[in-house]
Design a protein around this motif. Structure first.
Motif, PDB file in Angstrom:
ATOM      1  N   ARG B 187     133.611 -37.762 150.336  1.00 53.65           N
ATOM      2  CA  ARG B 187     132.980 -37.082 151.472  1.00 53.65           C
ATOM      3  C   ARG B 187     133.791 -37.176 152.763  1.00 53.65           C
ATOM      4  NH1 ARG B 187     128.239 -38.356 153.530  1.00 53.65           N
ATOM      5  NH2 ARG B 187     128.921 -40.501 153.317  1.00 53.65           N
ATOM      6  N   PRO B 188     134.396 -38.340 153.066  1.00 50.95           N
ATOM      7  CA  PRO B 188     135.168 -38.402 154.313  1.00 50.95           C
ATOM      8  C   PRO B 188     136.261 -37.341 154.378  1.00 50.95           C
ATOM      9  CG  PRO B 188     134.839 -40.601 153.453  1.00 50.95           C
ATOM     10  CD  PRO B 188     134.313 -39.661 152.415  1.00 50.95           C
ATOM     11  N   ARG B 190     136.434 -34.563 152.690  1.00 46.23           N
ATOM     12  CA  ARG B 190     135.814 -33.234 152.731  1.00 46.23           C
ATOM     13  C   ARG B 190     135.345 -32.913 154.152  1.00 46.23           C
ATOM     14  NH1 ARG B 190     133.114 -28.951 149.230  1.00 46.23           N
ATOM     15  NH2 ARG B 190     131.881 -27.992 150.859  1.00 46.23           N
ATOM     16  N   ALA B 191     134.732 -33.915 154.821  1.00 47.57           N
ATOM     17  CA  ALA B 191     134.267 -33.674 156.185  1.00 47.57           C
ATOM     18  C   ALA B 191     135.432 -33.348 157.102  1.00 47.57           C
ATOM     19  CB  ALA B 191     133.517 -34.903 156.700  1.00 47.57           C
ATOM     20  N   LEU B 192     136.566 -34.014 156.897  1.00 45.71           N
ATOM     21  CA  LEU B 192     137.732 -33.735 157.740  1.00 45.71           C
ATOM     22  C   LEU B 192     138.263 -32.329 157.478  1.00 45.71           C
ATOM     23  CD1 LEU B 192     139.540 -37.174 157.577  1.00 45.71           C
ATOM     24  CD2 LEU B 192     138.309 -36.169 159.494  1.00 45.71           C
ATOM     25  N   GLU B 194     136.570 -29.899 156.526  1.00 50.28           N
ATOM     26  CA  GLU B 194     135.600 -28.971 157.097  1.00 50.28           C
ATOM     27  C   GLU B 194     135.699 -28.899 158.610  1.00 50.28           C
ATOM     28  OE1 GLU B 194     132.161 -29.502 153.699  1.00 50.28           O
ATOM     29  OE2 GLU B 194     131.723 -30.073 155.760  1.00 50.28           O
ATOM     30  N   SER B 195     136.403 -29.844 159.223  1.00 50.14           N
ATOM     31  CA  SER B 195     136.574 -29.713 160.662  1.00 50.14           C
ATOM     32  C   SER B 195     138.008 -29.344 160.987  1.00 50.14           C
ATOM     33  CB  SER B 195     136.120 -30.973 161.392  1.00 50.14           C
ATOM     34  OG  SER B 195     136.893 -32.052 160.970  1.00 50.14           O
ATOM     35  N   SER B 197     141.013 -30.066 159.537  1.00 48.83           N
ATOM     36  CA  SER B 197     142.180 -30.910 159.327  1.00 48.83           C
ATOM     37  C   SER B 197     143.004 -30.374 158.155  1.00 48.83           C
ATOM     38  CB  SER B 197     141.709 -32.332 159.056  1.00 48.83           C
ATOM     39  OG  SER B 197     142.571 -32.976 158.174  1.00 48.83           O
ATOM     40  N   GLY B 198     144.295 -30.693 158.144  1.00 47.48           N
ATOM     41  CA  GLY B 198     145.138 -30.311 157.014  1.00 47.48           C
ATOM     42  C   GLY B 198     144.913 -31.248 155.842  1.00 47.48           C
ATOM     43  N   MET B 201     146.575 -34.879 156.229  1.00 48.06           N
ATOM     44  CA  MET B 201     145.888 -35.780 157.148  1.00 48.06           C
ATOM     45  C   MET B 201     144.484 -36.118 156.631  1.00 48.06           C
ATOM     46  SD  MET B 201     147.939 -36.818 159.180  1.00 48.06           S
ATOM     47  CE  MET B 201     149.572 -36.446 158.618  1.00 48.06           C
ATOM     48  N   PHE B 204     145.200 -39.014 154.493  1.00 46.57           N
ATOM     49  CA  PHE B 204     145.481 -40.268 155.189  1.00 46.57           C
ATOM     50  C   PHE B 204     144.246 -40.837 155.888  1.00 46.57           C
ATOM     51  CE2 PHE B 204     150.120 -39.164 155.190  1.00 46.57           C
ATOM     52  CZ  PHE B 204     150.502 -40.286 154.495  1.00 46.57           C
ATOM     53  N   TYR B 205     143.471 -39.947 156.507  1.00 47.13           N
ATOM     54  CA  TYR B 205     142.331 -40.441 157.282  1.00 47.13           C
ATOM     55  C   TYR B 205     141.063 -40.564 156.445  1.00 47.13           C
ATOM     56  CZ  TYR B 205     144.703 -40.167 161.791  1.00 47.13           C
ATOM     57  OH  TYR B 205     145.541 -40.384 162.840  1.00 47.13           O
ATOM     58  N   GLY B 206     140.972 -39.762 155.377  1.00 48.26           N
ATOM     59  CA  GLY B 206     139.705 -39.728 154.658  1.00 48.26           C
ATOM     60  C   GLY B 206     139.714 -40.430 153.317  1.00 48.26           C
ATOM     61  N   PRO B 209     142.127 -44.886 153.025  1.00 48.98           N
ATOM     62  CA  PRO B 209     141.523 -46.199 153.297  1.00 48.98           C
ATOM     63  C   PRO B 209     140.711 -46.706 152.119  1.00 48.98           C
ATOM     64  CG  PRO B 209     141.199 -44.724 155.156  1.00 48.98           C
ATOM     65  CD  PRO B 209     141.758 -43.890 154.052  1.00 48.98           C
ATOM     66  N   GLN B 213     144.106 -49.569 147.820  1.00 50.44           N
ATOM     67  CA  GLN B 213     144.254 -50.751 147.004  1.00 50.44           C
ATOM     68  C   GLN B 213     144.432 -50.392 145.533  1.00 50.44           C
ATOM     69  OE1 GLN B 213     140.960 -53.376 147.586  1.00 50.44           O
ATOM     70  NE2 GLN B 213     141.366 -54.306 145.622  1.00 50.44           N
TER      71      GLN B 213
ATOM     72  N   LYS C  76     140.820 -22.272 159.332  1.00 56.29           N
ATOM     73  CA  LYS C  76     141.090 -23.652 159.714  1.00 56.29           C
ATOM     74  C   LYS C  76     140.943 -23.811 161.228  1.00 56.29           C
ATOM     75  CE  LYS C  76     144.825 -26.690 159.035  1.00 56.29           C
ATOM     76  NZ  LYS C  76     146.145 -26.932 158.480  1.00 56.29           N
ATOM     77  N   ARG C  79     137.324 -23.749 162.151  1.00 54.47           N
ATOM     78  CA  ARG C  79     136.646 -25.004 161.805  1.00 54.47           C
ATOM     79  C   ARG C  79     136.972 -26.099 162.798  1.00 54.47           C
ATOM     80  NH1 ARG C  79     137.667 -24.345 155.375  1.00 54.47           N
ATOM     81  NH2 ARG C  79     135.636 -23.461 154.878  1.00 54.47           N
ATOM     82  N   HIS C  86     127.301 -35.670 160.866  1.00 50.46           N
ATOM     83  CA  HIS C  86     126.644 -35.711 159.555  1.00 50.46           C
ATOM     84  C   HIS C  86     125.544 -36.758 159.550  1.00 50.46           C
ATOM     85  CE1 HIS C  86     129.722 -33.270 157.407  1.00 50.46           C
ATOM     86  NE2 HIS C  86     130.432 -33.646 158.454  1.00 50.46           N
ATOM     87  N   PRO C  90     130.436 -39.612 157.256  1.00 56.70           N
ATOM     88  CA  PRO C  90     131.458 -39.652 156.222  1.00 56.70           C
ATOM     89  C   PRO C  90     132.696 -40.374 156.722  1.00 56.70           C
ATOM     90  CG  PRO C  90     131.427 -37.499 157.226  1.00 56.70           C
ATOM     91  CD  PRO C  90     130.422 -38.329 157.963  1.00 56.70           C
ATOM     92  N   PRO C  92     135.312 -43.672 155.978  1.00 54.54           N
ATOM     93  CA  PRO C  92     135.683 -44.695 155.001  1.00 54.54           C
ATOM     94  C   PRO C  92     135.359 -46.088 155.541  1.00 54.54           C
ATOM     95  CG  PRO C  92     137.509 -43.193 155.391  1.00 54.54           C
ATOM     96  CD  PRO C  92     136.480 -42.899 156.421  1.00 54.54           C
ATOM     97  N   GLN C  95     137.981 -48.203 157.465  1.00 56.70           N
ATOM     98  CA  GLN C  95     138.658 -47.612 158.613  1.00 56.70           C
ATOM     99  C   GLN C  95     138.148 -48.257 159.896  1.00 56.70           C
ATOM    100  OE1 GLN C  95     138.162 -43.260 159.106  1.00 56.70           O
ATOM    101  NE2 GLN C  95     140.374 -43.266 158.866  1.00 56.70           N
ATOM    102  N   LEU C 106     141.890 -34.151 164.387  1.00 55.79           N
ATOM    103  CA  LEU C 106     142.924 -33.829 163.392  1.00 55.79           C
ATOM    104  C   LEU C 106     143.173 -32.329 163.295  1.00 55.79           C
ATOM    105  CD1 LEU C 106     142.231 -36.241 160.397  1.00 55.79           C
ATOM    106  CD2 LEU C 106     143.877 -36.435 162.239  1.00 55.79           C
ATOM    107  N   GLY C 107     142.103 -31.544 163.509  1.00 55.48           N
ATOM    108  CA  GLY C 107     142.263 -30.101 163.420  1.00 55.48           C
ATOM    109  C   GLY C 107     143.025 -29.513 164.595  1.00 55.48           C
TER     110      GLY C 107
END
Ligand SMILES: Nc1ncnc2c1ncn2[C@@H]1O[C@H](COP(=O)(O)OP(=O)(O)O)[C@@H](O)[C@H]1O
Ligand SMILES: [Mg+2]
Lengths: 270, 283, 280
Positions: B187-188, B190-192, B194-195, B197-198, B201, B204-206, B209, B213, C76, C79, C86, C90, C92, C95, C106-107
Motif C-alpha cells: 500500500r505505501p 501504491r499510495a505514492l 497515486e500521488s 511519484s515515479g 522513488m 525507495f520510499y514505499g 523500508p 532486510q 502523473k 496526481r 488515507h 500507508p 512503511p 520509515q 515525490l511527485g
C-alpha cells in the motif's frame, strides 16, 4: 521559519554509522574483487565488445531443428532422465541403509562414523564426483549415475537419519515388547511412519538431480551435457543451441511439473 | 523401497490382502520402467572392476594420501581460492545490477498503469511478459552452461565465470526480488504512485523500508551458492579452484586433488559461516 | 471548477456495486464533508476523485481535466496535484517521520532530489513546520513503528500538508484520534484549504466533526447521495434517516450523544451542534 540546529542536522542523517560502514566495506569488497580479477566491467560495454558479442550470438542461430538431430536430442534427454532416476534410486536405497547407523541405532561410534561419511559424500559436488567416476568407470552415463548416487546418498542419508530420529518411538517399542526381531520391528514399527517423508525427500532430490544430470556430461558423464560439450568443441553452434534449448525446456518442464504436484499435495492436505 | 513391502507378507495368506494385487501391479510397472532406464544409463557395475579402470583409479586414489602441502602448490591454491571468492562476489554484484531493474519492472506493486487501469496498460503487460521470459532463460540455463559458452566468447579465465554467475544469478535474483516486493505491504508504494511519484522513488520510499532486510538476506544466501558454483565452473575453464582441480585431475595428480578437495570443503564452510553471520546481523 | 462528477457509477472487480449515479460539482475553495454509514461508498467516491480507480460509468473531471483521457505523463502530473489522506496511513513501519512527510513531494521533485533526500533530507524545516502544526514536532526523527495509531494518522496528514496539493482529499482522517486531537487536525486541514483557496473533501465517521467544521455536508448511503446540504440545513431527521438508526444514536468522535438543533433555530443562534462544552 526557524533555523535548524546542529543537533538536528546530525540527527537528520538517514543511516546509522554502522550502516555506512557496512555499505562502505561492501563497496570495497566488490571493488577489490574486480581489481583482483583485473576485470573492468566497463570494458564489456564498449562498442567493440558489443559487436563481437553480437557476432558470437548470431552464430547460434538458427538452431538445428532437423528431425534427425531432434531425435538425437530426445535420446540425450532420455539419458539425462535415466541418469537422474537411477542415481536417485540408488541414493535413496544407500541413504536408507546408512541412515540406520547415522540415526544412532548401532551405537555412538557407528553414528559418528556414518555421519562423517555422509557429510563427506555430500560436500563433494556432483561434478567433482563425476570427474572421479569417469576415471573409475570410463566415459558415459554410468559415471554420471554413480556421481549423482554418491552425492545424493550423502544428502538423503542425512535427511533420512533425521526423519528416523524424529519418528515416534511408541509403535516400535510395542513391537519390541512383543518380542519381534529387530529387523521386523524396523520394517513394521518405524518405516511406515517415515515412508511418506522419505519419498517426498527423494522426489525433491530427483528434481534437483534432473537439472544436475544435464551438465554432468561436461566431464564426460553422458546426457545432454556431453552432447553440448561435444558440439561446442567442434564449433557446431547451431546444434549446440538446440541442445541448450532442450536443457532449458527440460528445466522448465520439471519446474512446472513439480509446482503442479506440490499444489496438488497442498490441496489434498498433504 | 515400496517393492520391499509386499514381499514381506506371506504369499499364501489365508485371507487375501485386498491391496496385494495393486501392489504387485505397481511393482511390476516399476520394474518395467526401471529396466529400460538401467539400459539407457548403461548401468554396468562390472565396469568398476575392469582391470584397467581399477589400476588407474587405484593409483590415483593411492596418491590422495598424503595431500600435497608443498608451499609452491599451496600458494597456487591460495590464489585460486581468492579468485573463486572474487568471482562469486563480482558476479553477484553484477547480478544485482541486472536483477534490480528486471525485478522492479516485473513487480506488479510498482505498476503505474495498473492504477485505474490507466494509459499504457497493454504496453506494461507486454514488458512484464518479456521480462519474465528473459529471467526464465537467464536462470533456466545452468550457470556452468553459461560459463562454457562465455569461455568461448571471452577466453579462458575468470571473466567468463564472473559473467556466468552474473547472468544466472541475475535471473534468480530478479525473479525473487519481484516476488519479495509483491509479498509485503504494497500500500505505501501504491499510495505514492497515486500521488504522482515515479516507480523508482515509489520503490525507495514505499517498498524498500519494508523489504530491505529480506532482499539483502536472500542476496547473501545467493552469494553463498555462487561461491559453490564458482568452484564448479572452473571445470570448463572459467578460472578459480575448479580450474586448478581440473588440471590436477587431468594429470592424475592425487595429492593435489585431495589438497584442493580439502580447501574446497573449508571454503564452503567459510562461505556458509559468513553468510549466516551477515544474515544474523541483518535480522 | 475543482471537480465534476456526472452520473458516476462504480462496480468493484468482484461485482460489488459501490456507487450509483453520483452527480456532483464543486467549485474551488469549497469545504465538504461526506458522511454515511460504513460501506456507504465514501472511500470509493474519494478514490475516484483521487484518480486511483476508474469509474465504471459516467464522466469525471478533476482540476479541469478528464484523468482517463490524459497521457501517462499528464496523469502523473495531475496526481501530483491531488493530496490524499488515507484512513490507514500507508507508511512503511521502518520509515522515519521526516522521510514519510518528505514523500509528499515525490511527485513534484526531480528524481535526483528524492534520491539524495534518502541519504540526507532535502528539507528539514518544512516537515518540522507541518508536524508542528499537528503537535508532533518532537517526533520528526522518530521511526513510524514507534508511533501510536493517532500519531501515525497525523503523519499522514502532515505529508499531504507538505505536498501542498490543489485538491485536498481526506478519508476518515481522524478516525484514530481523541476528540481534541481530531479538532486540531481538522482545523489544520481547514486552514490549509482556506489560506491556499483549494477544495477540501473529507469523509468522516463522526457527524459532530462534520457539522462543526464543514459548510457543506453530503450524506451517502448504499452508494447514492441521500442529501447534499449546507451544514446549517442538516436536521436531526435527515441524519437519523441516513444512519437508519432506530436507536437514536449518531456516530460521534467522542461517542457522546449528539443533539442537532432544528434548522430554523440554528439559523437564529448561529450555532449548529450542541455538544458537551469540553469538546469545544
Ligand atoms: N476493493 C474492493 N473490492 C470489492 N468491493 C469493495 C472494495 N472496496 C469497497 N468495496 C465495497 O464497496 C462498498 C463501498 O465501500 P467503501 O467505499 O469502502 O465504503 P465506506 O468507505 O463508506 O465504508 C462496500 O460494500 C464494500 O464492500
Ligand atoms: Mg471507508
Amino acid at each position: 521559519m526557524s533555523s535548524i540546529s546542529l543537533a538536528e542536522r546530525r540527527q537528520a542523517m538517514g543511516f546509522c554509522i554502522y550502516c555506512w560502514l557496512g555499505l562502505a566495506s561492501l563497496v570495497v569488497v566488490v571493488w577489490a574483487s574486480f581489481a583482483y580479477l583485473s576485470l573492468d566491467p566497463m570494458r564489456l560495454f564498449t562498442a567493440e565488445s558489443r559487436g563481437y558479442m553480437g557476432d558470437f550470438v548470431r552464430r547460434f542461430f538458427p538452431p538445428d531443428f532437423s528431425a534427425d538431430y531432434l531425435q538425437r536430442i530426445g535420446k540425450g534427454a532420455l539419458e539425462t532422465l535415466a541418469i537422474s532416476a537411477i542415481g536417485t534410486l540408488i541414493a535413496a536405497a544407500a541413504g536408507l541403509l546408512l541412515a540406520l547407523p547415522a540415526s544412532g541405532r548401532f551405537g555412538g561410534v557407528a553414528k559418528s562414523l556414518t555421519r562423517f561419511l555422509l557429510n563427506f559424500l555430500r560436500s563433494v559436488p556432483e561434478l567433482v564426483w563425476a570427474a572421479l567416476m569417469v576415471l573409475a568407470a570410463g566415459l558415459g552415463p554410468f559415471a554420471g549415475t554413480l556421481a549423482l548416487a554418491l552425492h545424493t546418498t550423502g544428502v538423503l542419508g542425512r535427511l533420512f537419519a533425521e526423519s528416523l530420529e524424529n519418528a515416534p518411538r511408541e509403535p516400535a517399542l510395542a513391537l519390541v515388547e512383543s518380542g519381534a526381531p529387530a529387523t521386523l520391528v524396523f520394517v513394521y514399527g518405524t518405516l511406515p511412519l517415515v515412508t511418506p517423508q522419505l519419498i517426498a525427500y527423494s522426489l525433491y532430490r530427483w528434481e534437483m538431480n534432473i537439472r544436475m544430470a544435464t551438465i554432468l556430461g561436461f566431464v564426460g558423464a553422458g546426457g545432454l551435457g556431453q552432447m553440448l560439450y561435444y558440439e561446442l568443441s567442434l564449433l557446431h553452434e547451431a546444434q549446440a543451441s538446440s541442445v541448450i534449448m532442450a536443457m532449458l525446456a527440460l528445466v522448465v518442464v520439471v519446474d512446472a511439473v513439480s509446482a503442479w504436484v506440490r499444489r496438488g499435495q497442498i490441496r489434498a492436505g498433504g | 523401497m515400496m517393492s520391499a513391502l509386499p514381499s514381506a507378507l506371506p504369499p499364501t495368506a489365508p485371507l487375501r490382502d485386498p491391496a496385494a494385487l495393486s501392489r504387485a501391479g505397481w511393482t511390476l510397472a516399476a520394474l518395467l520402467v526401471l529396466w529400460p532406464l538401467l539400459h539407457i544409463a548403461q548401468f554396468r557395475p562390472g565396469d568398476l572392476f575392469d582391470a584397467r579402470n581399477l589400476k588407474v583409479m587405484g593409483n590415483f586414489v593411492g596418491q590422495f594420501f598424503p595431500p600435497n602441502t608443498s608451499p609452491e602448490f599451496l600458494g597456487f591454491a591460495f590464489k585460486a581460492t581468492l579468485e573463486t571468492l572474487a568471482m562469486a562476489t563480482a558476479g553477484i554484484a553484477l547480478a544485482m545490477l541486472l536483477a534490480v531493474p528486471l525485478g522492479l519492472a516485473l513487480s506488479h506493486s510498482l505498476s503505474i498503469s495498473r492504477i485505474g487501469p490507466g494509459p499504457g496498460r497493454g504496453l506494461g503487460e507486454v514488458i512484464r511478459a518479456a521480462t519474465r521470459f528473459v529471467l526464465l532463460v537467464l536462470r533456466g540455463i545452468p550457470e556452468i552452461v553459461w560459463a562454457l559458452l562465455l569461455v568461448r566468447a571471452f577466453g579462458l579465465g575468470p571473466a567468463a565465470g564472473v559473467l556466468a554467475v552474473a547472468v544466472t544469478y541475475g535471473g534468480m535474483l530478479g525473479k525473487v526480488y519481484s516476488e519479495i516486493l509483491e509479498s509485503g505491504d504494497t500500500r505505501p508504494a501504491r499510495a505514492l504512485l497515486e500521488s504522482g511519484s515515479g516507480r523508482l522513488m515509489a520503490f525507495f520510499y514505499g517498498l524498500l523500508p519494508g523489504s530491505a532486510q529480506e532482499l539483502a538476506s536472500y542476496t547473501v544466501y545467493r552469494w553463498e551458492c555462487a561461491v559453490r558454483a564458482s568452484v564448479i565452473m572452473g571445470f570448463v575453464g572459467a578460472g578459480g579452484l575448479g580450474q586448478l582441480m581440473d588440471q590436477s585431475m587431468k594429470m592424475l595428480n592425487g595429492g593435489e586433488v585431495s589438497s584442493i578437495l580439502i580447501i574446497f570443503l573449508l571454503l564452503v564452510l567459510l562461505a556458509d559461516a559468513i553468510s549466516v553471520a551477515i544474515r544474523r546481523l541483518l535480522a | 471548477m475543482s471537480f465534476e462528477l456526472s452520473q458516476i457509477g462504480l462496480v468493484h472487480a468482484n461485482g460489488q456495486r459501490a456507487l450509483r449515479a453520483i452527480t456532483l460539482s464543486v467549485t474551488g475553495g469549497e469545504r465538504i464533508a461526506i458522511i454515511g454509514p460504513s460501506g456507504a461508498g465514501k472511500t470509493s467516491l474519494l478514490r475516484i476523485l483521487a484518480t486511483s480507480i476508474r469509474p465504471s460509468e459516467g464522466r469525471v473531471s478533476v482540476l479541469q481535466s478528464n484523468p482517463w483521457q490524459l497521457s501517462g505523463h499528464e496523469l502523473k502530473r495531475l496526481r501530483a496535484r491531488i493530496g490524499v489522506v488515507h484512513q490507514f496511513p500507508p507508511i512503511p513501519p521502518r520509515q522515519r517521520a521526516i522521510t514519510a512527510v518528505l514523500a509528499g513531494r515525490l511527485g513534484q521533485w526531480p528524481w535526483w532530489k528524492s534520491a539524495l533526500s534518502l541519504i540526507y533530507p532535502a528539507d528539514i524545516a518544512g516537515p518540522r513546520e507541518q508536524l508542528a502544526r499537528l503537535d508532533l514536532a518532537d517526533r520528526l526523527f522518530e521511526r513510524c513503528d514507534r508511533l501510536s495509531g493517532g500519531q501515525l494518522q497525523r503523519i499522514g496528514v502532515a505529508r499531504v500538508l507538505y505536498q501542498r496539493p490543489d485538491l485536498l482529499l481526506a478519508d476518515e482522517p481522524v478516525s484514530a484520534m481523541d476528540p481534541a486531537l481530531a479538532d486540531l487536525t481538522v482545523n489544520q486541514l481547514h486552514s490549509e484549504a482556506a489560506t491556499r483557496g483549494v477544495t477540501l473533501v473529507a469523509s468522516l465517521h463522526a457527524v459532530d466533526v462534520a457539522l462543526r467544521w464543514f459548510p457543506r455536508v453530503i450524506g451517502l448511503r448504499a452508494g447514492e447521495i441521500v442529501f447534499d446540504l449546507p451544514a446549517v440545513k442538516v436536521s436531526d431527521g435527515v441524519l437519523r434517516d441516513l444512519y437508519a438508526s432506530e436507536t437514536g444514536i449518531l456516530p460521534t468522535q467522542d461517542n457522546q450523544p449528539l443533539t442537532v438543533l432544528p434548522a430554523e433555530e440554528a439559523a437564529v443562534n448561529g450555532l449548529k451542534v450542541v455538544v458537551p462544552p469540553r469538546v469545544i
